[in-house]
Design a protein around this motif. Structure first.
Motif, PDB file in Angstrom:
ATOM      1  N   LYS A 116       0.815  -1.212   0.000  1.00 39.89           N
ATOM      2  CA  LYS A 116       0.000   0.000   0.000  1.00 39.89           C
ATOM      3  C   LYS A 116       0.851   1.267   0.000  1.00 39.89           C
ATOM      4  CE  LYS A 116      -3.428   2.475   2.781  1.00 39.89           C
ATOM      5  NZ  LYS A 116      -4.234   2.467   4.026  1.00 39.89           N
ATOM      6  N   ASN A 117       1.951   1.229   0.767  1.00 38.42           N
ATOM      7  CA  ASN A 117       2.789   2.417   0.890  1.00 38.42           C
ATOM      8  C   ASN A 117       4.219   1.999   1.193  1.00 38.42           C
ATOM      9  OD1 ASN A 117       2.732   1.827   3.735  1.00 38.42           O
ATOM     10  ND2 ASN A 117       0.820   2.970   3.887  1.00 38.42           N
ATOM     11  N   ASN A 118       5.066   2.978   1.384  1.00 36.54           N
ATOM     12  CA  ASN A 118       6.502   2.761   1.577  1.00 36.54           C
ATOM     13  C   ASN A 118       6.874   2.644   3.048  1.00 36.54           C
ATOM     14  OD1 ASN A 118       9.085   2.413   0.574  1.00 36.54           O
ATOM     15  ND2 ASN A 118       9.593   4.590   0.629  1.00 36.54           N
ATOM     16  N   GLN A 119       5.905   2.325   3.910  1.00 39.59           N
ATOM     17  CA  GLN A 119       6.153   2.285   5.348  1.00 39.59           C
ATOM     18  C   GLN A 119       6.664   0.906   5.780  1.00 39.59           C
ATOM     19  OE1 GLN A 119       2.578   3.484   7.342  1.00 39.59           O
ATOM     20  NE2 GLN A 119       2.487   5.476   6.318  1.00 39.59           N
ATOM     21  N   ALA A 120       7.656   0.933   6.677  1.00 41.11           N
ATOM     22  CA  ALA A 120       8.227  -0.296   7.225  1.00 41.11           C
ATOM     23  C   ALA A 120       8.582  -0.059   8.681  1.00 41.11           C
ATOM     24  CB  ALA A 120       9.459  -0.720   6.431  1.00 41.11           C
ATOM     25  N   GLY A 121       8.821  -1.127   9.403  1.00 43.15           N
ATOM     26  CA  GLY A 121       9.256  -1.015  10.780  1.00 43.15           C
ATOM     27  C   GLY A 121      10.749  -0.779  10.874  1.00 43.15           C
ATOM     28  N   THR A 122      11.188  -0.472  12.082  1.00 42.06           N
ATOM     29  CA  THR A 122      12.616  -0.303  12.351  1.00 42.06           C
ATOM     30  C   THR A 122      13.005  -1.215  13.501  1.00 42.06           C
ATOM     31  OG1 THR A 122      12.409   1.440  14.032  1.00 42.06           O
ATOM     32  CG2 THR A 122      12.357   2.135  11.711  1.00 42.06           C
ATOM     33  N   ALA A 123      14.277  -1.219  13.839  1.00 43.46           N
ATOM     34  CA  ALA A 123      14.758  -2.071  14.926  1.00 43.46           C
ATOM     35  C   ALA A 123      14.224  -1.633  16.284  1.00 43.46           C
ATOM     36  CB  ALA A 123      16.285  -2.068  14.950  1.00 43.46           C
ATOM     37  N   SER A 124      13.704  -0.402  16.377  1.00 46.77           N
ATOM     38  CA  SER A 124      13.230   0.111  17.661  1.00 46.77           C
ATOM     39  C   SER A 124      11.744   0.443  17.665  1.00 46.77           C
ATOM     40  CB  SER A 124      14.021   1.361  18.054  1.00 46.77           C
ATOM     41  OG  SER A 124      13.896   2.366  17.066  1.00 46.77           O
ATOM     42  N   SER A 125      11.071   0.328  16.508  1.00 51.28           N
ATOM     43  CA  SER A 125       9.659   0.695  16.440  1.00 51.28           C
ATOM     44  C   SER A 125       8.982  -0.036  15.288  1.00 51.28           C
ATOM     45  CB  SER A 125       9.521   2.207  16.243  1.00 51.28           C
ATOM     46  OG  SER A 125       8.180   2.570  16.039  1.00 51.28           O
ATOM     47  N   ASP A 126       7.658  -0.220  15.427  1.00 50.68           N
ATOM     48  CA  ASP A 126       6.914  -0.865  14.346  1.00 50.68           C
ATOM     49  C   ASP A 126       6.576   0.115  13.231  1.00 50.68           C
ATOM     50  OD1 ASP A 126       5.179   0.518  16.015  1.00 50.68           O
ATOM     51  OD2 ASP A 126       3.472  -0.745  15.516  1.00 50.68           O
ATOM     52  N   VAL A 127       6.855   1.385  13.410  1.00 50.80           N
ATOM     53  CA  VAL A 127       6.620   2.390  12.375  1.00 50.80           C
ATOM     54  C   VAL A 127       7.865   3.262  12.251  1.00 50.80           C
ATOM     55  CG1 VAL A 127       4.123   2.466  12.729  1.00 50.80           C
ATOM     56  CG2 VAL A 127       5.601   3.972  14.071  1.00 50.80           C
ATOM     57  N   GLY A 128       7.875   4.124  11.225  1.00 54.87           N
ATOM     58  CA  GLY A 128       8.956   5.102  11.090  1.00 54.87           C
ATOM     59  C   GLY A 128      10.018   4.737  10.091  1.00 54.87           C
ATOM     60  N   GLY A 129      10.004   3.519   9.561  1.00 55.61           N
ATOM     61  CA  GLY A 129      11.001   3.114   8.587  1.00 55.61           C
ATOM     62  C   GLY A 129      10.461   3.195   7.171  1.00 55.61           C
ATOM     63  N   VAL A 130      11.351   3.014   6.218  1.00 56.51           N
ATOM     64  CA  VAL A 130      10.953   2.963   4.810  1.00 56.51           C
ATOM     65  C   VAL A 130      11.353   1.610   4.249  1.00 56.51           C
ATOM     66  CG1 VAL A 130      11.115   5.449   4.472  1.00 56.51           C
ATOM     67  CG2 VAL A 130      13.122   4.021   4.062  1.00 56.51           C
ATOM     68  N   VAL A 131      10.694   1.224   3.171  1.00 61.60           N
ATOM     69  CA  VAL A 131      10.890  -0.103   2.602  1.00 61.60           C
ATOM     70  C   VAL A 131      12.316  -0.272   2.090  1.00 61.60           C
ATOM     71  CG1 VAL A 131      10.239  -1.605   0.683  1.00 61.60           C
ATOM     72  CG2 VAL A 131       8.466  -0.472   2.038  1.00 61.60           C
ATOM     73  N   ASP A 132      12.919  -1.391   2.462  1.00 62.06           N
ATOM     74  CA  ASP A 132      14.226  -1.813   1.964  1.00 62.06           C
ATOM     75  C   ASP A 132      13.963  -2.925   0.950  1.00 62.06           C
ATOM     76  OD1 ASP A 132      16.666  -3.036   1.505  1.00 62.06           O
ATOM     77  OD2 ASP A 132      17.303  -3.015   3.600  1.00 62.06           O
ATOM     78  N   ASN A 133      14.316  -2.684  -0.322  1.00 60.83           N
ATOM     79  CA  ASN A 133      13.982  -3.640  -1.377  1.00 60.83           C
ATOM     80  C   ASN A 133      14.743  -4.959  -1.292  1.00 60.83           C
ATOM     81  OD1 ASN A 133      11.853  -2.497  -2.738  1.00 60.83           O
ATOM     82  ND2 ASN A 133      13.148  -1.295  -4.100  1.00 60.83           N
ATOM     83  N   THR A 134      15.697  -5.044  -0.375  1.00 53.53           N
ATOM     84  CA  THR A 134      16.389  -6.328  -0.203  1.00 53.53           C
ATOM     85  C   THR A 134      15.652  -7.231   0.783  1.00 53.53           C
ATOM     86  OG1 THR A 134      17.798  -5.580   1.627  1.00 53.53           O
ATOM     87  CG2 THR A 134      18.583  -5.171  -0.620  1.00 53.53           C
ATOM     88  N   LYS A 135      14.658  -6.708   1.492  1.00 51.79           N
ATOM     89  CA  LYS A 135      13.950  -7.471   2.516  1.00 51.79           C
ATOM     90  C   LYS A 135      12.704  -8.130   1.933  1.00 51.79           C
ATOM     91  CE  LYS A 135      16.939  -6.113   5.522  1.00 51.79           C
ATOM     92  NZ  LYS A 135      17.990  -7.064   5.985  1.00 51.79           N
ATOM     93  N   ALA A 136      12.417  -9.317   2.420  1.00 49.15           N
ATOM     94  CA  ALA A 136      11.353 -10.138   1.834  1.00 49.15           C
ATOM     95  C   ALA A 136      10.046 -10.056   2.615  1.00 49.15           C
ATOM     96  CB  ALA A 136      11.802 -11.589   1.748  1.00 49.15           C
ATOM     97  N   SER A 137       8.963 -10.092   1.855  1.00 47.60           N
ATOM     98  CA  SER A 137       7.648 -10.392   2.403  1.00 47.60           C
ATOM     99  C   SER A 137       7.388 -11.863   2.099  1.00 47.60           C
ATOM    100  CB  SER A 137       6.585  -9.505   1.755  1.00 47.60           C
ATOM    101  OG  SER A 137       5.295  -9.896   2.179  1.00 47.60           O
ATOM    102  N   ARG A 138       6.802 -12.579   3.077  1.00 48.98           N
ATOM    103  CA  ARG A 138       6.719 -14.038   2.919  1.00 48.98           C
ATOM    104  C   ARG A 138       5.295 -14.541   3.114  1.00 48.98           C
ATOM    105  NH1 ARG A 138      12.025 -15.632   6.480  1.00 48.98           N
ATOM    106  NH2 ARG A 138      10.542 -15.290   8.181  1.00 48.98           N
ATOM    107  N   LEU A 139       4.989 -15.606   2.429  1.00 45.06           N
ATOM    108  CA  LEU A 139       3.721 -16.305   2.568  1.00 45.06           C
ATOM    109  C   LEU A 139       3.987 -17.713   3.094  1.00 45.06           C
ATOM    110  CD1 LEU A 139       2.023 -15.379  -0.835  1.00 45.06           C
ATOM    111  CD2 LEU A 139       1.576 -14.339   1.399  1.00 45.06           C
TER     112      LEU A 139
END
Length: 670
Positions: A638-661
């Motif tokens: 939906k958007n470019n939002q991602a979590g960080t090591a210290s919070s579930d919000v505030g980060g941006v998408v890193d294209n090397t990281k996977a979404s999994r099913l």
């Protein structure tokens, strides 16, 4: 010259030494041949393993001898040849004692002159007696009491002792027994003017002489009257009409208890820290309802020892000075600070039958009551009742299993990590049926916070009354992806739906393998290469997608989609489900939105908002997709939002990281 003389002398002495040694040996051999005994054994205690086998026992004697068991009824050991003569041996065969307590029996070896015994001991499981409570308080009116207990010893083999300090009376603790994982006993009515107490001790000595024991201190409230004698009976509705805060009126409530002290699935325990769970919430939680089952309230005992409620008890609860907490969306009520002094009466009652209803008929009045949900199934019937990474089971309290019903509604069934059947080697049922339990509201940070207006907590495995086989369910799988087929020509081929042109792909990335958490036992919780993974989720300021296609030709009833997955920290969390009948031209219509939480991090850095496994969501698809030659569904970032090591919000998408099913399916009603 001297050296030569010495050498010559040594040579002359050698024959003398030889004859001396020969004589010495001859004397010893003669003594050995002359050694005689009526009867002797090489050991009087023989300990054998728990597996079946044979052991050898040596006998020294100068006479004939015979062997027999002192207990003629012993059935697990036998002697094939029970007689012998002189120095010899006999063999004892013994059966398996696996999963049983250690045992022993005595074997008598005798002749006309002497007898001796061998204590044959066989290993087994380690005896356990562990009472959950150290202290428990009963009411003045007496009645049935219980505490949880871990015990693998038949009660009739346990030595029970009750001691009463001076001034505490005697013989008022009776009917001690162990049943259904509980230590049960009864208290007689007290007429004392002070609290009385006794110590109940359990002790067992195993076949090897090892002692295991535990005890519980039992107290009972004084029997003199207090102001509760003037209390006025009120209804659930009246109680709920009172303002939030401390109750000042001298009133009491009659209620039916629908939970069970010691049950491990009563409430979500909270974190003491990022790596430890505090079990107290489950220990102090009680659910009560009115006799009709039309209204419920949650109780919170002041301490675990004050929770003495058994399922189906009929109670009178004194309300003065208790705190009532009122919460909205959904509307629910909790009474806090319950002590045994507030329990005016507690009597065993008949079994309560749950109200039967569909999810769509639930209202806020059903919260904290005993309900049977009709025509339900597990949305993703894969793995067990707690599909998590077991390395984090001490950090998270509960797993929400997504369930859905024949009308397409869905909610979560909550199973705590202390529930013994949550991962016992058996796969969850595949078909449909009913699920009974307490209707609750819960807020689970690890699964996105608000998991829905209602959830259900089953209190026994039997209350999950679903058919084992899919053919006995109300739904039919149209297309399904439940495992990555590593090493095969098409590792992402569907497990069902190939004949309908079912395919799974990603708009900008090759689909590879990832783990899932649907193993059936504690040792195989994480399944390597069990799921699907893709990266490259944000390109040219737009989100990329999982893309699913399938045909619905001939299908005329209720389509739905089930999604199980997680995201690696840095992958997009928020997704939109869209549909179209044309992959190239669209248009794309929205079905709904969902969020996948970041997967837990190793070490102590795990956030309270990170999930220890996959999350499951269920959505109904519109009827316009019925009877189509080809349907396309995309799960778009939906958007470019991602979590960080210290919070579930505030980060941006890193294209090397996977979404999994872990699982993906399309279903329709039969």
């Amino acid at each position: 010259m001297k050296r030569n003389n010495l050498n010559r002398m040594g040579l002359q002495l050698l024959p003398l030494c030889f004859f001396f040694l020969l004589g010495l040996i001859a004397c010893q051999d003669d003594e050995a041949t002359q050694f005689k005994t009526d009867l002797a054994l090489n050991s009087t205690i023989v300990r054998v393993p728990e597996k079946a086998g044979t052991t050898r026992i040596l006998v020294y004697s100068d006479k004939d001898w015979s062997v027999r068991f002192l207990d003629p009824e012993v059935a697990w050991a036998s002697v094939a040849v029970p007689t012998g003569s002189g120095n010899g041996e006999f063999l004892v065969d013994f059966e398996s004692n696996e999963n049983q307590l250690p045992r022993s029996t005595k074997i008598l070896i005798h002749n006309n002159a002497k007898a001796d015994t061998v204590d044959l001991q066989q290993k087994g499981i380690t005896p356990v007696i562990a009472i959950t409570d150290t202290d428990i308080m009963g009411i003045a009116g007496g009645g049935r009491m219980k505490s949880g207990i871990a015990c693998n010893i038949p009660f009739e083999l346990i030595q029970t002792t009750i001691t009463y300090p001076a001034g505490s009376g005697n013989s008022w603790i009776t009917e001690v027994n162990i049943q259904d994982g509980s230590l049960k006993f009864r208290l007689e009515r007290s007429t004392e003017t002070v609290v009385r107490e006794g110590l109940l001790s359990l002790r067992y000595t195993d076949a090897f002489g090892i002692v295991v024991e535990d005890s519980i201190r039992i107290k009972q409230s004084p029997g003199f009257d207090n102001e509760s004698g003037d209390a006025v009976l009120k209804t659930f509705e009246y109680l709920k009409s009172l303002p939030a805060g401390v109750i000042t009126e001298n009133i009491y409530l009659e209620a039916v208890v629908v939970s069970d002290k010691g049950n491990p699935n009563l409430a979500t325990n909270q974190n003491k820290s990022r790596t430890e769970i505090d079990p107290i919430e489950n220990q102090i939680t009680v659910y009560i309802q009115n006799e009709q089952g039309t209204s419920g309230i949650m109780l919170k005992a002041k301490a675990p020892g004050d929770n003495i409620f058994d399922r189906y008890d009929r109670i009178k609860l004194w309300l003065k000075n208790l705190q009532i907490v009122k919460e909205a969306n959904p509307e629910r009520y909790t009474l806090k600070g319950i002590e045994t002094v507030h329990i005016l009466e507690k009597n065993e009652g008949d079994i309560v039958m749950p109200k039967e209803m569909y999810m769509k008929n639930l209202t806020d009045n059903d919260l904290y009551t005993f309900i049977k949900l009709k025509d339900v199934e597990i949305a993703v019937p894969s793995g067990c009742f707690s599909n998590i990474n077991e390395g984090y089971n001490k950090r998270t309290s509960v797993y929400p299993t997504c369930i859905r019903d024949i009308d397409g509604n869905s909610m979560y069934m909550l199973t705590n990590v202390d529930v013994p059947y949550r991962r016992d080697g058996a796969q969850v049922p595949q078909g449909s049926g009913s699920i009974s339990g307490i209707i609750v509201y819960d807020y689970l940070l690890r699964y996105g916070g608000d998991i829905g207006r209602y959830a259900i907590r089953q209190l026994t495995r039997e209350e999950i009354a679903l058919s084992e086989n899919r053919v006995d369910g109300f739904s039919q799988v149209l297309a399904e992806w439940s495992r990555y087929k590593k090493g095969e020509a098409d590792p992402i081929a569907p497990d069902a739906g190939a004949e309908r042109g079912a395919k799974l792909s990603h708009s900008k990335s090759t689909v590879g393998s990832g783990p899932d958490f649907n193993g059936l036992t504690l040792t195989t919780a994480t399944v390597t290469d069990g799921g699907f993974a893709a990266s490259n989720w944000w390109n040219n300021n737009q989100g990329e997608s999982w893309i699913i296609q399938f045909s619905t030709t001939g299908i005329s009833k209720s389509l739905s989609i089930q999604i199980e997955g997680d995201v690696i920290l840095g992958a997009p969390r928020n997704y939109v489900i869209e549909w179209s009948t044309s992959l190239e031209s669209g248009p794309w219509q929205t079905v709904g939105e969902y969020t996948m939480q970041d997967l837990v991090q190793a070490g102590a850095n795990t956030l309270y908002t990170q999930v220890p496994g996959h999350k499951v969501v269920n959505f109904n698809l519109p009827d316009v997709l019925l009877d189509q030659s080809m349907v396309y569904i995309r799960l778009r970032a939906k958007n470019n939002q991602a979590g960080t090591a210290s919070s579930d919000v505030g980060g941006v998408v890193d294209n090397t990281k996977a979404s999994r099913l872990g699982h993906l399916s399309i279903k329709y009603n039969k």
